[in-house]
Enzyme design. Sequence first.
Site, PDB file in Angstrom:
ATOM      1  N   TYR A 202       0.771  -1.074  -0.243  1.00  0.00           N
ATOM      2  CA  TYR A 202       0.111  -0.117   0.027  1.00  0.00           C
ATOM      3  C   TYR A 202       0.748   1.408  -0.004  1.00  0.00           C
ATOM      4  O   TYR A 202       0.641   2.304  -0.930  1.00  0.00           O
ATOM      5  CB  TYR A 202      -0.894   0.019   1.327  1.00  0.00           C
ATOM      6  CG  TYR A 202      -1.548   1.188   1.497  1.00  0.00           C
ATOM      7  CD1 TYR A 202      -2.482   1.921   0.552  1.00  0.00           C
ATOM      8  CD2 TYR A 202      -1.176   1.895   2.804  1.00  0.00           C
ATOM      9  CE1 TYR A 202      -2.942   3.189   1.326  1.00  0.00           C
ATOM     10  CE2 TYR A 202      -1.646   3.152   3.123  1.00  0.00           C
ATOM     11  CZ  TYR A 202      -2.547   3.833   2.348  1.00  0.00           C
ATOM     12  OH  TYR A 202      -3.065   5.052   2.555  1.00  0.00           O
TER      13      TYR A 202
ATOM     14  N   SER B  53      -3.095  13.888   7.618  1.00  0.00           N
ATOM     15  CA  SER B  53      -4.253  13.526   6.480  1.00  0.00           C
ATOM     16  C   SER B  53      -5.463  13.488   6.996  1.00  0.00           C
ATOM     17  O   SER B  53      -5.749  13.176   8.132  1.00  0.00           O
ATOM     18  CB  SER B  53      -3.787  12.103   5.765  1.00  0.00           C
ATOM     19  OG  SER B  53      -4.794  11.333   5.145  1.00  0.00           O
TER      20      SER B  53
ATOM     21  N   TYR C 271      -9.384  16.487   1.748  1.00  0.00           N
ATOM     22  CA  TYR C 271      -9.840  15.974   0.436  1.00  0.00           C
ATOM     23  C   TYR C 271     -10.972  16.684  -0.037  1.00  0.00           C
ATOM     24  O   TYR C 271     -11.915  17.127   0.916  1.00  0.00           O
ATOM     25  CB  TYR C 271      -9.977  14.303   0.483  1.00  0.00           C
ATOM     26  CG  TYR C 271      -8.625  13.555   0.351  1.00  0.00           C
ATOM     27  CD1 TYR C 271      -8.002  13.888  -0.914  1.00  0.00           C
ATOM     28  CD2 TYR C 271      -8.374  12.691   1.229  1.00  0.00           C
ATOM     29  CE1 TYR C 271      -6.744  13.137  -1.154  1.00  0.00           C
ATOM     30  CE2 TYR C 271      -7.127  11.923   0.983  1.00  0.00           C
ATOM     31  CZ  TYR C 271      -6.498  11.930  -0.157  1.00  0.00           C
ATOM     32  OH  TYR C 271      -5.352  11.390  -0.667  1.00  0.00           O
TER      33      TYR C 271
ATOM     34  N   THR D 132      -5.992  19.008  -0.916  1.00  0.00           N
ATOM     35  CA  THR D 132      -5.518  18.141  -1.963  1.00  0.00           C
ATOM     36  C   THR D 132      -6.589  18.116  -3.253  1.00  0.00           C
ATOM     37  O   THR D 132      -7.784  17.673  -2.944  1.00  0.00           O
ATOM     38  CB  THR D 132      -5.293  16.627  -1.653  1.00  0.00           C
ATOM     39  OG1 THR D 132      -4.201  16.846  -0.359  1.00  0.00           O
ATOM     40  CG2 THR D 132      -4.709  15.905  -2.428  1.00  0.00           C
TER      41      THR D 132
ATOM     42  N   ARG E 232      -4.899   1.222  -8.412  1.00  0.00           N
ATOM     43  CA  ARG E 232      -3.668   0.772  -7.646  1.00  0.00           C
ATOM     44  C   ARG E 232      -3.529  -1.061  -7.837  1.00  0.00           C
ATOM     45  O   ARG E 232      -4.180  -1.350  -6.674  1.00  0.00           O
ATOM     46  CB  ARG E 232      -3.474   1.108  -6.221  1.00  0.00           C
ATOM     47  CG  ARG E 232      -3.962   2.576  -5.900  1.00  0.00           C
ATOM     48  CD  ARG E 232      -2.815   3.530  -5.602  1.00  0.00           C
ATOM     49  NE  ARG E 232      -3.313   4.967  -5.715  1.00  0.00           N
ATOM     50  CZ  ARG E 232      -3.889   5.436  -4.753  1.00  0.00           C
ATOM     51  NH1 ARG E 232      -4.110   5.013  -3.329  1.00  0.00           N
ATOM     52  NH2 ARG E 232      -4.110   6.610  -5.057  1.00  0.00           N
TER      53      ARG E 232
ATOM     54  N   LYS F   6      -2.686  21.302  -3.079  1.00  0.00           N
ATOM     55  CA  LYS F   6      -1.627  20.100  -3.266  1.00  0.00           C
ATOM     56  C   LYS F   6      -2.119  19.320  -4.483  1.00  0.00           C
ATOM     57  O   LYS F   6      -3.234  18.640  -4.479  1.00  0.00           O
ATOM     58  CB  LYS F   6      -1.566  19.384  -2.045  1.00  0.00           C
ATOM     59  CG  LYS F   6      -0.713  18.032  -2.280  1.00  0.00           C
ATOM     60  CD  LYS F   6      -0.598  17.390  -0.826  1.00  0.00           C
ATOM     61  CE  LYS F   6       0.327  16.135  -0.963  1.00  0.00           C
ATOM     62  NZ  LYS F   6      -0.386  14.945  -1.219  1.00  0.00           N
TER      63      LYS F   6
ATOM     64  N   HIS G 218       0.840  13.106  -6.310  1.00  0.00           N
ATOM     65  CA  HIS G 218       0.432  12.138  -5.257  1.00  0.00           C
ATOM     66  C   HIS G 218       1.487  10.787  -5.250  1.00  0.00           C
ATOM     67  O   HIS G 218       1.131   9.870  -4.886  1.00  0.00           O
ATOM     68  CB  HIS G 218      -0.768  11.594  -5.625  1.00  0.00           C
ATOM     69  CG  HIS G 218      -1.826  11.571  -4.448  1.00  0.00           C
ATOM     70  ND1 HIS G 218      -2.737  12.361  -4.203  1.00  0.00           N
ATOM     71  CD2 HIS G 218      -1.754  10.471  -3.407  1.00  0.00           C
ATOM     72  CE1 HIS G 218      -3.165  11.775  -2.906  1.00  0.00           C
ATOM     73  NE2 HIS G 218      -2.640  10.749  -2.603  1.00  0.00           N
TER      74      HIS G 218
ATOM     75  N   ARG H 150       0.707   7.909  -7.726  1.00  0.00           N
ATOM     76  CA  ARG H 150      -0.383   6.838  -7.397  1.00  0.00           C
ATOM     77  C   ARG H 150      -1.692   7.361  -8.073  1.00  0.00           C
ATOM     78  O   ARG H 150      -2.633   6.958  -7.922  1.00  0.00           O
ATOM     79  CB  ARG H 150      -0.631   6.933  -5.800  1.00  0.00           C
ATOM     80  CG  ARG H 150       0.289   6.510  -4.896  1.00  0.00           C
ATOM     81  CD  ARG H 150       0.450   7.121  -3.482  1.00  0.00           C
ATOM     82  NE  ARG H 150      -0.543   6.356  -2.657  1.00  0.00           N
ATOM     83  CZ  ARG H 150      -0.309   5.141  -2.161  1.00  0.00           C
ATOM     84  NH1 ARG H 150       0.793   4.548  -2.421  1.00  0.00           N
ATOM     85  NH2 ARG H 150      -1.028   4.394  -1.393  1.00  0.00           N
TER      86      ARG H 150
HETATM   87  C1  FNR Z   1      -0.230   9.393  -0.277  1.00  0.00           C
HETATM   88  N1  FNR Z   1      -0.427  10.681  -0.258  1.00  0.00           N
HETATM   89  C2  FNR Z   1      -1.510  11.319   0.129  1.00  0.00           C
HETATM   90  N2  FNR Z   1      -1.721  12.683   0.011  1.00  0.00           N
HETATM   91  C3  FNR Z   1      -2.662  13.500   0.594  1.00  0.00           C
HETATM   92  O1  FNR Z   1      -2.926  14.657   0.278  1.00  0.00           O
HETATM   93  N3  FNR Z   1      -3.780  12.734   1.459  1.00  0.00           N
HETATM   94  C4  FNR Z   1      -3.548  11.421   1.828  1.00  0.00           C
HETATM   95  O2  FNR Z   1      -4.172  10.846   2.466  1.00  0.00           O
HETATM   96  C5  FNR Z   1      -2.414  10.598   1.148  1.00  0.00           C
HETATM   97  N4  FNR Z   1      -2.027   9.472   1.429  1.00  0.00           N
HETATM   98  C6  FNR Z   1      -1.259   8.833   0.842  1.00  0.00           C
HETATM   99  C7  FNR Z   1      -0.989   7.351   1.322  1.00  0.00           C
HETATM  100  C8  FNR Z   1       0.534   6.775   0.837  1.00  0.00           C
HETATM  101  C9  FNR Z   1       0.683   5.373   1.275  1.00  0.00           C
HETATM  102  C10 FNR Z   1       1.210   7.489  -0.042  1.00  0.00           C
HETATM  103  C11 FNR Z   1       2.585   6.754  -0.420  1.00  0.00           C
HETATM  104  C12 FNR Z   1       1.120   8.617  -0.343  1.00  0.00           C
HETATM  105  C13 FNR Z   1       0.577  11.414  -1.166  1.00  0.00           C
HETATM  106  C14 FNR Z   1       1.731  12.040  -0.213  1.00  0.00           C
HETATM  107  O3  FNR Z   1       1.237  13.164   0.377  1.00  0.00           O
HETATM  108  C15 FNR Z   1       2.833  12.482  -1.214  1.00  0.00           C
HETATM  109  O4  FNR Z   1       2.218  13.406  -2.202  1.00  0.00           O
HETATM  110  C16 FNR Z   1       3.521  11.745  -1.872  1.00  0.00           C
HETATM  111  O5  FNR Z   1       3.862  10.601  -0.969  1.00  0.00           O
HETATM  112  C17 FNR Z   1       4.811  12.048  -2.333  1.00  0.00           C
HETATM  113  O6  FNR Z   1       5.662  11.246  -2.951  1.00  0.00           O
HETATM  114  P1  FNR Z   1       6.866  10.294  -2.106  1.00  0.00           P
HETATM  115  O7  FNR Z   1       7.610  11.118  -1.378  1.00  0.00           O
HETATM  116  O8  FNR Z   1       6.083   9.264  -1.641  1.00  0.00           O
HETATM  117  O9  FNR Z   1       7.450   9.533  -3.253  1.00  0.00           O
END
Ligand code: FNR
Length: 376
Positions: free
Chosen positions: A24, A106, A129, A155, A164, A251, A275, A278
Amino acid sequence: MILSSPLDYREAARRRLPRFLFDYVDGGAFGEETMAANRADLSAIRLRQRVLRDVSAPSLETSLFGERMAMPVLLAPIGLGGMMRRRGEVQVARAACRADIPYILSTVSVCSAAEVTQSCGRPVWFQLYVLKDRGFMRHALERAQALGATKLVFTVDMPVPGARYRDAHSGMSGPHAPLRRMMQAVGRPGWAWDVGLRGRPHDLGNITDYRGQPTSLTDYIGWLGANFDPAITWRDLEWIRDFWKGEMIVKGLLDPDDARDAVRFGADGIIVSNHGGRQLDGALSTARALPAIVDAVGDALTVLVDGGIRTGLDVVRMLALGARGVLLGRAYIYALAARGEQGVTHLLNLIAQGMTVSMALNGVRSVGEIDRSSLT
Ligand code: FNR
């Protein structure tokens, strides 16, 4: 296992977490190409090697939106972060407080904003969100404001969730998911004891606060899936901007035209982000998208960035491309999973050390001096 580099924490997390949780965190959307490009394009950024410039007292200190911080690094919002370690978001908040940097909580955290704020005695930045249930959004904003939050991270890159595939393979979703998760947890007794048994309740604190009943992981997936609002436009956000008293940071922008819209909308800042790869696979990496966005908005708002940042050197690279600050995502979540609060503190020390060394070898003494002239 010896953890001497920030990169070591990924493997340490893999050994500790049940597979559904590791995948995840570690996974991205579709073929995971944008996720890989975030790392590859950032690693390809070359810095100048400068010499004999008295770099004896480097300073990482900076200030964003009027808030002083020890370095231009923030901890990104990560949904379900609290499943990585017992009451995980509380541990992250404590490490962020100790390091004197902001933590963005978050919407879909396990621990509620109240639990997290009480644990470290200073307000978090709150991430929201866009959801169909506007009642929830209003409630969450009111709660955050009552808890002293002055920075809202909004976001916008999830009108629909990206596909995913790893989640379906690993048991996060898909057939027999609860049974498969339970079997994986049995194979990770350290995690099962710390989080599975002693880390309860496993609900989403901010949503329980609103709905008044505990939510489970399955609930979380169902509620979120049903609640993302694909019809949203900038106009729909105006009430939030008017309602929120503090700074608003949008964001999830990757396109200069959207960044110009954010300026018109009256955002105080933006976070250039895909993200963590993702969402739209095939979208640009953030290292490649960032310079055009910085050029498009100039000084009209503060530009932050995330995506693939794992080391202090990566932070310096993003600053050299024009960001005023960066968010760490997976980098600190791996550390949390591996060693809890202590791991996050250690990781942040490694990031600061990596920045200091990279800046010295790049010939700069303060983060304010890092700009495109640092690039070769
Ligand atoms: C996220 N990200 C994310 N962003 C957000 O605005 N709210 C959220 O709840 C989440 N949840 C989330 C879960 C997981 C498991 C991941 C990996 C990412 C995105 C996160 O804030 C961020 O943009 C990315 O993780 C940045 O990339 P790197 O540093 O993980 O490569």
